[in-house]
Write a protein that holds these residues in place. Structure first.
Motif, mmCIF file in Angstrom:
data_model
loop_
_atom_site.group_PDB
_atom_site.id
_atom_site.type_symbol
_atom_site.label_atom_id
_atom_site.label_comp_id
_atom_site.label_asym_id
_atom_site.label_seq_id
_atom_site.Cartn_x
_atom_site.Cartn_y
_atom_site.Cartn_z
ATOM 1 N N THR A 215 0.841 -1.198 0.000
ATOM 2 C CA THR A 215 0.000 0.000 0.000
ATOM 3 C C THR A 215 0.878 1.251 0.000
ATOM 4 O OG1 THR A 215 -0.110 0.106 2.429
ATOM 5 C CG2 THR A 215 -1.848 -1.141 1.287
ATOM 6 N N ILE A 216 0.313 2.327 -0.507
ATOM 7 C CA ILE A 216 0.893 3.653 -0.321
ATOM 8 C C ILE A 216 -0.152 4.509 0.387
ATOM 9 C CG2 ILE A 216 2.448 3.561 -2.312
ATOM 10 C CD1 ILE A 216 0.409 5.411 -3.746
ATOM 11 N N SER A 217 0.325 5.379 1.262
ATOM 12 C CA SER A 217 -0.543 6.322 1.962
ATOM 13 C C SER A 217 -0.071 7.730 1.642
ATOM 14 C CB SER A 217 -0.500 6.084 3.475
ATOM 15 O OG SER A 217 -0.939 4.773 3.790
ATOM 16 N N VAL A 218 -0.995 8.585 1.233
ATOM 17 C CA VAL A 218 -0.650 9.943 0.808
ATOM 18 C C VAL A 218 -1.456 10.952 1.623
ATOM 19 C CG1 VAL A 218 -0.024 9.244 -1.532
ATOM 20 C CG2 VAL A 218 -2.396 9.879 -1.030
ATOM 21 N N PRO A 219 -0.960 12.186 1.758
ATOM 22 C CA PRO A 219 -1.707 13.205 2.506
ATOM 23 C C PRO A 219 -3.069 13.485 1.875
ATOM 24 C CG PRO A 219 0.561 13.904 2.143
ATOM 25 C CD PRO A 219 0.349 12.687 1.302
ATOM 26 N N ALA A 220 -4.035 13.821 2.731
ATOM 27 C CA ALA A 220 -5.383 14.161 2.280
ATOM 28 C C ALA A 220 -5.872 15.381 3.053
ATOM 29 C CB ALA A 220 -6.331 12.984 2.476
ATOM 30 N N ASP A 221 -6.798 16.107 2.453
ATOM 31 C CA ASP A 221 -7.380 17.284 3.085
ATOM 32 C C ASP A 221 -8.210 16.843 4.295
ATOM 33 O OD1 ASP A 221 -8.234 19.833 3.570
ATOM 34 O OD2 ASP A 221 -9.796 19.809 2.035
#
Length: 651
Positions: A215-221
């Protein structure tokens, strides 16, 4: 007493040349003349070929200089790719096994209209767009700092922004497919595992990289206002291939992160890549993507507008120029504008120059024999003009030559059916009043010359030309003297000028290398020779530098050593891949001291290849025969390659 005559012999008994003798002499002369004449065609062919190779060499050098002048826009790499339709967009993967010398199409047949078709008889595209230089057309990561903003059109306040004209435009553009034109920012910092807190704007997490569940986790608003943050993902994945796996590099995968309360969103990599088995963590790159918008939002640095997709004119939100991106070290770096795209057609030649102030202002192009709308092409089919629409005084049109203004991204007014008529001495007729719909230039296609038409016919105030501005389509008159312009055209005999660039940076892999990877021989069950670094076939002929090499020489540890060389196919090598042979500086590589034997492997060269083919191609109703004829025609390619060491300029 009269003197005796000169000869008293009767005239009819004097000896002369007989008719037979005259005929014999004529025949001898004819045989000699014919023998000499037979020499001339071969001589002419040699002269023409020598002339063409000289032109090709000059074209390559000129393109190298053009790119050097814009070295701050140097891309990460230029490479061949494959496309897989996902149902809504294209999944783009690099073709690591296509060698640079392979100029042929991947097709099953060629119909009489010039369309290549697949096994299901679906049209793939025109033969000229999928052969020759056009088999390598993906530009990855053309990069520069977000340009300084300025007002392009005084009558259009929305034209305020940072203008970027892509280096190798025209480009393949379709607004429905995000992957074809991907605009993104700085690379983000990779961390391992699963985040337990909101992510910072410059970081992402990668978990279980060697597992299908990666998995990859990316910043979110976090404000849940419905604002989606978009990202661009590139990686080398291991995917199923029969009973085993193969390394495959995927480019410009769009990732959309909806707002979440915890400040990040996780994605399964397998949701993007079919038959995913795992990935090389060193190849994973994530960047914040710029949003393509119709109008800018105040203060949003990650926005851009497409002014002219085909001509590669992009306008960036003014906020981007002053934006800096934080780094884990605490430093801040300028926000970059990086673009991946497909070159529309390398046969569209581009020449950048400054328009002279003198009158009559003119430009002699590098080639003569320019293509004209309606001309018979190489396959005898009528040429319909440059394969994109150009703004005109009313609507759009297809033309055979475009002069683009690099200061605004606009195009100079041109109507090939109604050019201004020049006098024989090259000056423009003094028509009063000037016609605002007339062309800003006249083209001499056979001589390869552009003559610019002073709009007001007054040499005292410079070269006044009519310019169609991008976006608004407003037509204004500008003093064009000294302005940077770009001429786009095509020439007879399939001339193409193609840039080729190996990846800027390579990461180490554990098996057959994908794009942007190298493999250390003998470091895994894949095999190979222990003093060689192996690279994908697509990089054959590229120049590579290695910053640090650690090894053993004459029983003693050595290093760090630097090394540079050109990737060659080494006869008898067990892997059969392009390689660097380090045996000239070490007897064996030593990874025990620091955990690695080599570090800092980079692509160091930029090459420009010029192709042309003077032969003709005859298409019939027999599609299989046409494909064989195309393969035979491709044997006539003539090539010239110019290479230079060139690193990206400072952004």
């Amino acid at each position: 007493m009269m003197s005796a005559p000169f000869s008293s012999r009767p005239l009819n008994t004097r000896r002369g040349t007989s008719l037979v003798e005259v005929l014999v002499v004529i025949v001898v002369f004819l045989v000699g003349i014919l023998a000499i004449v037979q020499i001339f065609p071969g001589g002419f062919r040699i002269l023409n070929r020598t002339r063409d190779m000289s032109i090709a060499t000059n074209l390559g050098r000129d393109e190298i200089e053009r790119i050097k002048a814009r070295s701050n826009q140097m891309p990460d790499m230029i490479l061949p790719v494959d496309y897989t339709w996902t149902g809504s967009d294209f999944l783009i993967s690099a073709n690591a096994n296509r060698a640079p010398g392979d100029l042929g199409p991947v097709s099953n047949s060629l119909d009489e209209d010039g369309n290549l078709r697949d096994a299901s008889n679906n049209v793939i595209g025109k033969w000229g767009e999928l052969t020759g230089a056009n088999v390598v057309r993906r530009v990855v990561g053309e990069s520069t700092r977000v340009p300084a903003p300025r007002l392009l059109d005084a009558a259009d306040p929305t034209s305020y922004g940072g203008l970027l004209v892509l280096q190798f435009a025209p480009v393949l553009f379709n607004p429905n497919y995000q992957s074809l034109l991907s605009v993104f920012g700085n690379d983000m910092y990779q961390r391992e595992g699963v985040p337990e807190r909101p992510l910072r704007s410059y970081e992402y997490y990668l978990d279980n990289d060697d597992d299908p569940a990666a998995t990859i986790s990316v910043p979110a608003d976090r404000n849940l206002a419905g604002i989606t943050w978009n990202y661009r993902l590139t990686l080398t994945a291991y995917v199923g291939a029969g009973v085993g796996t193969e390394a495959k590099t995927y480019l410009d995968i769009p990732v959309a992160a909806a707002p979440t309360a915890n400040g990040f969103q996780a994605f399964s990599i397998a949701s993007f890549i079919p038959d995913f088995k795992g990935c090389d963590p060193g190849s994973v790159r994530v960047s914040r993507q710029f949003d393509r918008v119709a109008s800018f939002t105040d203060g949003n640095p990650y926005e851009y507008r497409v002014l002219n997709g085909s001509l590669g004119s992009l306008l960036f939100n003014p906020a981007g120029y002053d934006t800096t991106v934080p780094q884990p070290s605490g430093r801040r770096t300028p926000l970059l504008a990086r673009v991946s795209y497909d070159v529309l057609d390398w046969r569209i030649l581009r020449e950048d120059f400054r328009l002279e102030d003198a009158q009559p202002a003119q430009k002699k192009l590098a080639l003569q024999g320019l293509m004209i709308v309606g001309d018979a092409g190489t396959d005898s089919k009528p040429w319909t003009g440059l394969p994109f629409d150009v703004p005109a005084a009313s609507g759009t049109q297809r033309v055979d030559l475009v002069v683009m203004d690099l200061d605004t991204g606009g195009v100079y007014l041109y109507d090939r059916t109604h050019p201004a008529d020049p006098n024989p001495n090259g000056t423009i007729l003094n028509t009063t009043p000037p016609d605002p719909t007339k062309s800003s230039y006249t083209v001499d296609q056979s001589g390869g010359r552009i003559l610019f038409n002073d709009f007001d016919r007054d040499p005292s105030n410079g070269v006044q030309l009519r310019l169609i501005l991008p976006g608004s389509g407003n037509i204004i008159t500008v003093d064009a003297g000294g302005r940077s312009v770009r001429a786009l055209y095509m020439a007879r005999n399939e001339w193409a000028v193609q840039a080729m660039k190996a990846p800027s940076v390579y990461a180490r892999g554990d098996t057959s290398p994908g794009i942007g990877q190298y493999y250390v021989g003998g470091s895994s069950a894949f095999g190979g020779i222990g003093t060689r670094l192996y690279f994908p076939r697509a990089d054959l002929g590229s120049s590579i530098t290695v910053d640090e090499v650690y090894g053993v020489r004459n029983g003693n540890p050595v290093g760090p050593l630097s090394f540079s060389g050109t990737l060659r196919a080494i006869s008898g090598d067990p892997l059969g891949l392009p390689a660097l042979d380090l045996s000239t500086i070490v007897d064996s590589l030593d990874s025990a001291r620091f955990g690695y034997a080599v570090r800092g492997v980079k692509g160091a060269s930029l090459s420009v290849r010029v192709l042309h083919n003077p032969n003709k191609l005859n298409l019939t109703a027999d599609s299989a025969k046409n494909l064989r004829a195309l393969e035979a025609w491709m044997q006539g390619w003539r090539r010239s390659t110019t290479t230079t060491y060139l690193q990206r300029g400072e952004n």
